[in-house]
Design an enzyme around this catalytic site. Structure first.
Site, PDB file in Angstrom:
ATOM      1  N   ARG A  45       0.959   6.356   1.456  1.00 49.28           N
ATOM      2  CA  ARG A  45       1.457   4.991   1.172  1.00 49.28           C
ATOM      3  C   ARG A  45       1.241   4.075   2.385  1.00 49.28           C
ATOM      4  NH1 ARG A  45       4.605   1.172   3.286  1.00 49.28           N
ATOM      5  NH2 ARG A  45       6.062   2.767   3.986  1.00 49.28           N
ATOM      6  N   ASP A  46       2.032   4.254   3.415  1.00 46.72           N
ATOM      7  CA  ASP A  46       1.922   3.361   4.577  1.00 46.72           C
ATOM      8  C   ASP A  46       0.531   3.486   5.200  1.00 46.72           C
ATOM      9  OD1 ASP A  46       2.875   1.477   6.318  1.00 46.72           O
ATOM     10  OD2 ASP A  46       4.216   2.803   7.427  1.00 46.72           O
ATOM     11  N   HIS A 247      10.770   5.598  12.386  1.00 45.46           N
ATOM     12  CA  HIS A 247       9.452   5.260  11.806  1.00 45.46           C
ATOM     13  C   HIS A 247       8.701   4.460  12.872  1.00 45.46           C
ATOM     14  CE1 HIS A 247       6.989   3.950   8.181  1.00 45.46           C
ATOM     15  NE2 HIS A 247       6.665   3.001   9.052  1.00 45.46           N
ATOM     16  N   HIS A 249       5.190   3.104  14.711  1.00 44.70           N
ATOM     17  CA  HIS A 249       3.744   2.845  14.755  1.00 44.70           C
ATOM     18  C   HIS A 249       3.293   2.988  16.216  1.00 44.70           C
ATOM     19  CE1 HIS A 249       2.916   1.416  10.569  1.00 44.70           C
ATOM     20  NE2 HIS A 249       4.239   1.446  10.570  1.00 44.70           N
ATOM     21  N   CYS A 280       0.405  -2.284   9.088  1.00 40.55           N
ATOM     22  CA  CYS A 280       1.178  -3.028   8.080  1.00 40.55           C
ATOM     23  C   CYS A 280       0.456  -4.320   7.756  1.00 40.55           C
ATOM     24  CB  CYS A 280       2.582  -3.315   8.609  1.00 40.55           C
ATOM     25  SG  CYS A 280       3.544  -4.331   7.476  1.00 40.55           S
ATOM     26  N   ASN A 289       0.791   4.677  11.813  1.00 35.28           N
ATOM     27  CA  ASN A 289       2.012   5.413  12.157  1.00 35.28           C
ATOM     28  C   ASN A 289       1.673   6.485  13.177  1.00 35.28           C
ATOM     29  OD1 ASN A 289       2.297   4.772   8.996  1.00 35.28           O
ATOM     30  ND2 ASN A 289       4.292   4.799   9.977  1.00 35.28           N
TER      31      ASN A 289
HETATM   32  C1  LIG Z   1       8.143  -8.476  -4.015  1.00 33.75           C
HETATM   33  C2  LIG Z   1       6.942  -9.301  -4.399  1.00 33.75           C
HETATM   34  C3  LIG Z   1       6.412  -8.882  -5.758  1.00 33.75           C
HETATM   35  C4  LIG Z   1       7.417 -10.736  -4.480  1.00 33.75           C
HETATM   36  O1  LIG Z   1       6.310 -11.595  -4.652  1.00 33.75           O
HETATM   37  P1  LIG Z   1       6.493 -13.015  -5.382  1.00 33.75           P
HETATM   38  O2  LIG Z   1       5.139 -13.639  -5.461  1.00 33.75           O
HETATM   39  O3  LIG Z   1       7.570 -13.763  -4.690  1.00 33.75           O
HETATM   40  O4  LIG Z   1       7.072 -12.502  -6.766  1.00 33.75           O
HETATM   41  P2  LIG Z   1       6.979 -12.988  -8.227  1.00 33.75           P
HETATM   42  O5  LIG Z   1       8.189 -12.431  -8.905  1.00 33.75           O
HETATM   43  O6  LIG Z   1       6.703 -14.461  -8.300  1.00 33.75           O
HETATM   44  O7  LIG Z   1       5.710 -12.192  -8.772  1.00 33.75           O
HETATM   45  C5  LIG Z   1       4.381 -12.530  -8.429  1.00 33.75           C
HETATM   46  C6  LIG Z   1       3.458 -11.681  -9.280  1.00 33.75           C
HETATM   47  O8  LIG Z   1       3.603 -10.298  -8.940  1.00 33.75           O
HETATM   48  C7  LIG Z   1       4.015  -9.552 -10.091  1.00 33.75           C
HETATM   49  N1  LIG Z   1       4.962  -8.546  -9.639  1.00 33.75           N
HETATM   50  C8  LIG Z   1       6.210  -8.735  -9.179  1.00 33.75           C
HETATM   51  N2  LIG Z   1       6.738  -7.567  -8.844  1.00 33.75           N
HETATM   52  C9  LIG Z   1       5.817  -6.611  -9.096  1.00 33.75           C
HETATM   53  C10 LIG Z   1       5.813  -5.203  -8.948  1.00 33.75           C
HETATM   54  N3  LIG Z   1       6.850  -4.527  -8.477  1.00 33.75           N
HETATM   55  N4  LIG Z   1       4.695  -4.536  -9.320  1.00 33.75           N
HETATM   56  C11 LIG Z   1       3.627  -5.193  -9.808  1.00 33.75           C
HETATM   57  N5  LIG Z   1       3.579  -6.534  -9.957  1.00 33.75           N
HETATM   58  C12 LIG Z   1       4.682  -7.229  -9.610  1.00 33.75           C
HETATM   59  C13 LIG Z   1       4.632 -10.574 -11.036  1.00 33.75           C
HETATM   60  O9  LIG Z   1       4.564 -10.115 -12.349  1.00 33.75           O
HETATM   61  C14 LIG Z   1       3.738 -11.773 -10.763  1.00 33.75           C
HETATM   62  O10 LIG Z   1       2.503 -11.577 -11.445  1.00 33.75           O
HETATM   63  P3  LIG Z   1       1.688 -12.841 -12.043  1.00 33.75           P
HETATM   64  O11 LIG Z   1       2.652 -13.500 -12.975  1.00 33.75           O
HETATM   65  O12 LIG Z   1       1.337 -13.700 -10.852  1.00 33.75           O
HETATM   66  O13 LIG Z   1       0.523 -12.190 -12.680  1.00 33.75           O
HETATM   67  C15 LIG Z   1       5.813  -9.219  -3.356  1.00 33.75           C
HETATM   68  O14 LIG Z   1       6.259  -9.825  -2.189  1.00 33.75           O
HETATM   69  C16 LIG Z   1       5.408  -7.805  -3.045  1.00 33.75           C
HETATM   70  O15 LIG Z   1       4.876  -7.068  -3.884  1.00 33.75           O
HETATM   71  N6  LIG Z   1       5.621  -7.387  -1.803  1.00 33.75           N
HETATM   72  C17 LIG Z   1       5.297  -6.038  -1.371  1.00 33.75           C
HETATM   73  C18 LIG Z   1       4.763  -6.082   0.008  1.00 33.75           C
HETATM   74  C19 LIG Z   1       4.460  -4.680   0.479  1.00 33.75           C
HETATM   75  O16 LIG Z   1       4.244  -3.760  -0.285  1.00 33.75           O
HETATM   76  N7  LIG Z   1       4.422  -4.514   1.823  1.00 33.75           N
HETATM   77  C20 LIG Z   1       4.116  -3.274   2.434  1.00 33.75           C
HETATM   78  C21 LIG Z   1       5.230  -2.271   2.322  1.00 33.75           C
HETATM   79  S1  LIG Z   1       6.533  -2.487   3.504  1.00 33.75           S
HETATM   80  C22 LIG Z   1       5.960  -1.714   4.926  1.00 33.75           C
HETATM   81  O17 LIG Z   1       4.825  -1.325   4.983  1.00 33.75           O
HETATM   82  C23 LIG Z   1       6.909  -1.458   6.054  1.00 33.75           C
HETATM   83  C24 LIG Z   1       7.407  -0.004   6.072  1.00 33.75           C
HETATM   84  C25 LIG Z   1       8.221   0.310   4.825  1.00 33.75           C
HETATM   85  O18 LIG Z   1       6.329   0.909   6.105  1.00 33.75           O
HETATM   86  C26 LIG Z   1       8.291   0.247   7.296  1.00 33.75           C
HETATM   87  C27 LIG Z   1       7.776  -0.353   8.600  1.00 33.75           C
HETATM   88  O19 LIG Z   1       6.738   0.066   9.143  1.00 33.75           O
HETATM   89  O20 LIG Z   1       8.460  -1.263   9.057  1.00 33.75           O
END
Ligand SMILES: CC(C)(COP(=O)([O-])OP(=O)([O-])OC[C@H]1O[C@@H](n2cnc3c(N)ncnc32)[C@H](O)[C@@H]1OP(=O)([O-])[O-])[C@@H](O)C(=O)NCCC(=O)NCCSC(=O)C[C@@](C)(O)CC(=O)[O-]
Length: 358
Positions: A45-46, A247, A249, A280, A289
């Site tokens: 995933r990450d 966690h 990096h 990220c 990581n």
């Molecule tokens: C939360 C949102 C969706 C808000 O994004 P948004 O644009 O504010 O949300 P929205 O509700 O307006 O939705 C936009 C579009 O996304 C769709 N949608 C909405 N939700 C979903 C879903 N679950 N699965 C699939 N599609 C989805 C929704 O249907 C829509 O589709 P459209 O109408 O444009 O065709 C967006 O910001 C997002 O997906 N963010 C994820 C970012 C991400 O994955 N980041 C990486 C992971 S975190 C990380 O890596 C850190 C970590 C954990 O490892 C720890 C560390 O190192 O610190």
């Protein structure tokens, strides 16, 4: 298999699926002194979410996860149900989950950002009731700064917590375990040094909404060991150390030191990524990581014992092979320092063997 007595507290809770009752807390205090370390393998995933270029084939992701489980990894973050517009590499997660050959005692977790992500996972599980162990855990995530949360989730930290609370509740009601992440626990790419009180407050809120474990993320990979120590001590004022994970990096080369620091401060669950994969999407310049191979090597012959299902641990030699295999699939070499050194050692040994036969 390690007996549950040896497993850190949060992992026992996850195994029993229970919440923290006061009698549980007393038992856990003894367990916390254990030197057994859990690895949460976040490579699929990450590690893969930030890959540029073409989308990694589903079959490659499935093979990666199956290989990791075979090498002894018992906690694998298999993908995420996030918007593919935001993170294109995670688009095929449903197919990945369906394709895994689930091994007993392995937890396959999926990252979800909102209710939609949880609903997608639940509908997948409902279609595959013959595989009850397919995925038994979700990870939810927010951050210690509003700026990072906006970049990652398009809302403030307070708004994200408000949105995540019903997601966590619904997941727990469904019998899924919930893990929480606090990103930028030490430093933020947008605001610099983080106020650790904020990290503590966010971690406590995740705990209160039902997370059995909270992973503290040095997302940027710029935390120094002494800063990580200060951050953990601050969080410990409010959240039981048995519920915390580290966690890290490796952007500035401090990740292994930070792992050791976290262990010295009582943490017993470490997130790592085979081959040091990762970065990220919302932390420009951050590298992967800490490599799983590097953590395994650092802890070998120490007072710590890494839990795993390959003769009770995770097989370092196999992890080195997996790190090279997946890195080559991505068109590069593994960045794991231990992985490189072990490969070089193997080459030397093979050459010596040939020479001795001449
Ligand atoms: C939360 C949102 C969706 C808000 O994004 P948004 O644009 O504010 O949300 P929205 O509700 O307006 O939705 C936009 C579009 O996304 C769709 N949608 C909405 N939700 C979903 C879903 N679950 N699965 C699939 N599609 C989805 C929704 O249907 C829509 O589709 P459209 O109408 O444009 O065709 C967006 O910001 C997002 O997906 N963010 C994820 C970012 C991400 O994955 N980041 C990486 C992971 S975190 C990380 O890596 C850190 C970590 C954990 O490892 C720890 C560390 O190192 O610190």
């Amino acid at each position: 298999m390690l007996s549950s007595k040896l497993l850190p507290a949060s992992r026992i809770l996850r195994a029993s699926g229970s919440s923290l009752s006061s009698s549980r807390r007393r038992t856990l205090a003894t367990v916390a002194s254990s030197n057994v370390v859990n690895i949460v393998e976040v490579g699929p995933r990450d590690g893969l979410q930030n890959e540029k270029g073409s989308v990694i084939p589903v079959d490659t992701k499935i093979e990666l996860i199956n290989r990791l489980a075979k090498a002894g990894a018992m906690n694998i973050e298999a993908g995420s149900f996030v918007s593919p517009k935001w993170v294109p590499q995670m688009g095929g997660t449903a197919d990945v989950i369906k394709g895994i050959r689930p091994l007993p005692n392995v937890h396959y977790a999926v990252l979800v950002p909102n209710k939609r992500g949880l609903d997608d996972l639940i509908s997948l599980l409902d279609q595959h009731t013959s595989h009850p162990s397919l995925s038994d855990e979700i990870s939810i995530f927010t951050a210690a700064t509003d700026q990072f949360t906006r970049a990652n989730l398009n809302c403030t930290t307070a708004e994200s917590l408000e949105r995540l609370a019903p997601v966590a509740k619904a997941a727990v009601n469904r019998g899924l375990r919930v893990r929480g992440y606090v990103s930028v626990a030490v430093a933020c790419p947008y605001t610099g040094k983080v106020d650790y009180k904020r990290t503590r407050e966010v971690a406590a809120k995740l705990r209160d909404m039902g997370c059995y474990e909270i992973s503290l993320g040095d997302t940027v990979g710029q935390g120094r060991p002494w800063e990580v120590a200060e951050m953990i001590e601050e969080v410990k004022k409010e959240v039981e150390v048995e519920m915390l994970a580290g966690h890290f990096h490796d952007t500035y080369g401090t990740a292994v030191s930070n792992v050791l620091t976290a262990l010295q401060h009582g943490i017993r669950t470490i997130d790592s990524s085979v081959g040091g994969l990762g970065g990220c999407p919302y932390s420009p310049g951050a590298t992967g990581n800490v490599a799983t191979e590097d953590v395994l090597y650092a802890l070998q012959d120490s007072q710590y014992k890494v839990a795993g299902s390959a003769n009770g641990t995770i097989n370092l030699e196999q992890m080195v092979d997996i790190g090279w295999w997946i890195s080559e699939k991505l068109g590069r070499e593994s960045v794991s320092r231990a992985g490189r050194a072990i490969r070089a050692r193997r080459r030397r040994e093979a050459e010596q063997k040939v020479k001795s036969k001449l």
